[in-house]
Design a protein around this motif. Structure first.
Motif, mmCIF file in Angstrom:
data_model
loop_
_atom_site.group_PDB
_atom_site.id
_atom_site.type_symbol
_atom_site.label_atom_id
_atom_site.label_comp_id
_atom_site.label_asym_id
_atom_site.label_seq_id
_atom_site.Cartn_x
_atom_site.Cartn_y
_atom_site.Cartn_z
ATOM 1 N N VAL A 76 -17.560 -11.880 -21.880
ATOM 2 C CA VAL A 76 -16.697 -10.838 -21.512
ATOM 3 C C VAL A 76 -16.416 -11.088 -20.225
ATOM 4 C CG1 VAL A 76 -15.106 -8.839 -20.968
ATOM 5 C CG2 VAL A 76 -16.245 -9.046 -23.305
ATOM 6 N N THR A 77 -15.463 -12.475 -19.170
ATOM 7 C CA THR A 77 -15.253 -12.038 -17.876
ATOM 8 C C THR A 77 -14.267 -11.077 -16.976
ATOM 9 O OG1 THR A 77 -15.222 -14.722 -18.539
ATOM 10 C CG2 THR A 77 -14.621 -14.437 -16.407
ATOM 11 N N GLU A 78 -14.916 -10.473 -16.441
ATOM 12 C CA GLU A 78 -14.271 -9.398 -15.589
ATOM 13 C C GLU A 78 -13.653 -9.958 -14.237
ATOM 14 O OE1 GLU A 78 -15.351 -5.761 -15.942
ATOM 15 O OE2 GLU A 78 -16.990 -6.735 -16.442
ATOM 16 N N THR A 87 -9.595 -7.682 -14.756
ATOM 17 C CA THR A 87 -8.492 -8.897 -15.719
ATOM 18 C C THR A 87 -9.957 -8.272 -16.184
ATOM 19 O OG1 THR A 87 -6.725 -9.581 -14.483
ATOM 20 C CG2 THR A 87 -7.187 -9.681 -16.538
ATOM 21 N N ARG A 88 -9.928 -8.315 -17.603
ATOM 22 C CA ARG A 88 -10.829 -9.227 -18.408
ATOM 23 C C ARG A 88 -10.032 -9.777 -20.098
ATOM 24 N NH1 ARG A 88 -11.810 -3.387 -17.488
ATOM 25 N NH2 ARG A 88 -13.181 -2.805 -16.444
ATOM 26 N N THR A 89 -10.741 -10.849 -20.022
ATOM 27 C CA THR A 89 -10.931 -11.815 -20.842
ATOM 28 C C THR A 89 -11.906 -12.211 -21.909
ATOM 29 O OG1 THR A 89 -11.554 -13.810 -19.244
ATOM 30 C CG2 THR A 89 -9.106 -12.748 -19.735
ATOM 31 N N ASP A 100 -10.847 -7.819 -28.418
ATOM 32 C CA ASP A 100 -10.755 -6.664 -28.259
ATOM 33 C C ASP A 100 -11.480 -5.908 -28.140
ATOM 34 O OD1 ASP A 100 -8.853 -4.731 -27.838
ATOM 35 O OD2 ASP A 100 -9.474 -3.727 -29.401
ATOM 36 N N ALA A 101 -13.291 -5.478 -29.971
ATOM 37 C CA ALA A 101 -13.887 -4.580 -29.503
ATOM 38 C C ALA A 101 -14.988 -5.179 -28.326
ATOM 39 C CB ALA A 101 -15.237 -4.212 -30.708
ATOM 40 N N ALA A 102 -15.316 -6.116 -28.153
ATOM 41 C CA ALA A 102 -15.727 -6.243 -27.061
ATOM 42 C C ALA A 102 -15.104 -5.936 -25.312
ATOM 43 C CB ALA A 102 -16.163 -7.668 -26.779
ATOM 44 N N ILE A 103 -13.885 -6.290 -24.899
ATOM 45 C CA ILE A 103 -13.509 -6.248 -23.796
ATOM 46 C C ILE A 103 -13.843 -4.461 -24.020
ATOM 47 C CG2 ILE A 103 -11.139 -5.888 -22.960
ATOM 48 C CD1 ILE A 103 -10.394 -8.796 -23.666
ATOM 49 N N GLN A 104 -12.948 -3.637 -25.090
ATOM 50 C CA GLN A 104 -13.058 -2.341 -24.491
ATOM 51 C C GLN A 104 -14.553 -1.567 -24.377
ATOM 52 O OE1 GLN A 104 -10.048 -0.985 -24.978
ATOM 53 N NE2 GLN A 104 -9.846 -0.218 -26.235
ATOM 54 N N ILE A 105 -15.248 -2.820 -24.720
ATOM 55 C CA ILE A 105 -17.025 -1.667 -24.390
ATOM 56 C C ILE A 105 -17.774 -2.060 -23.244
ATOM 57 C CG2 ILE A 105 -18.196 -3.865 -25.137
ATOM 58 C CD1 ILE A 105 -19.134 0.450 -26.283
#
Length: 203
Positions: A76-78, A87-89, A100-105
């Motif tokens: 995950v890159t912030e 912005t998170r990708t 999505d789960a990785a970005i959410q956590i």
């Protein structure tokens, strides 16, 4: 007196009384049988419904558990832009659920618990559709509450978080690696008392 005794001893009309008694007994037996059959039918109907929702939820839990158990590392890159907007990708997998789960956590660990609703259908069968409430907790746990027609299970996952050292060549950018492991499956009615996830590490 003789006539009275004769009438008492007479069996004329007794067959009608016996027939009426027999009819009443048969009617009562039939009523009992009908009520018992109706009750049994209702129980069987509820049993089929209970079995359907149980297997729908447990199958969904097993499927999701298997997906996360075999999940690759997600990066995950912030990126912090103007005004402090983040912005998170994510990269490392094409699975939208894992991305999505990785970005959410990662978001939860920075900004508090995150919750969203999902749905899952087994083989396109509407009766096997489950609703899922995905809760990413600030302590690094991911709780997937899987429900179908009032029956629910909590699938609890622990996230292993590894935040990489900042790259001087890319200011305003933070990279975090996320992997998953199974924590527990329990009734949603029970409180979740699982331990916190693996703490963040600098690498």
């Amino acid at each position: 007196m003789r006539q009275l005794r004769a009438k008492i001893k007479s069996r004329t009309g007794a067959s009608i009384v016996m027939a009426l008694l027999l009819f009443m007994v048969c009617a009562m037996v039939c009523t009992v049988v009908v009520v018992a059959a109706s009750t049994a039918g209702g129980r069987m109907s509820q049993l089929r419904k209970s079995d359907r929702r149980y297997y729908a939820v447990t199958s969904a839990a097993e499927l999701l558990s298997d997906v996360f158990a075999k999940a690759p590392m997600v990066t995950v890159t912030e990126t912090t832009g103007e005004g402090g907007a983040v912005t998170r990708t994510a990269s490392g997998t094409t699975d939208a659920l894992l991305t999505d789960a990785a970005i959410q956590i990662v978001t939860a660990m920075a900004a508090g618990d995150q919750t969203q609703n999902l749905s899952l259908t087994a083989g396109g069968i509407s009766t096997l559709e489950c609703s899922i409430v995905e809760t990413a907790k600030q302590n690094g746990l991911m709780v997937l509450t899987i429900s179908s027609d009032g029956f629910s299970l909590d699938l609890v996952l622990s996230s292993n978080i590894r935040k990489l050292a900042a790259d001087p060549a890319r200011p305003g950018e933070t990279v975090t690696e996320v992997t998953w492991k199974m924590n527990s499956i329990k009734s949603a009615a029970m409180p979740t008392s699982a331990p916190a996830a693996v703490p963040t590490a600098e690498g």
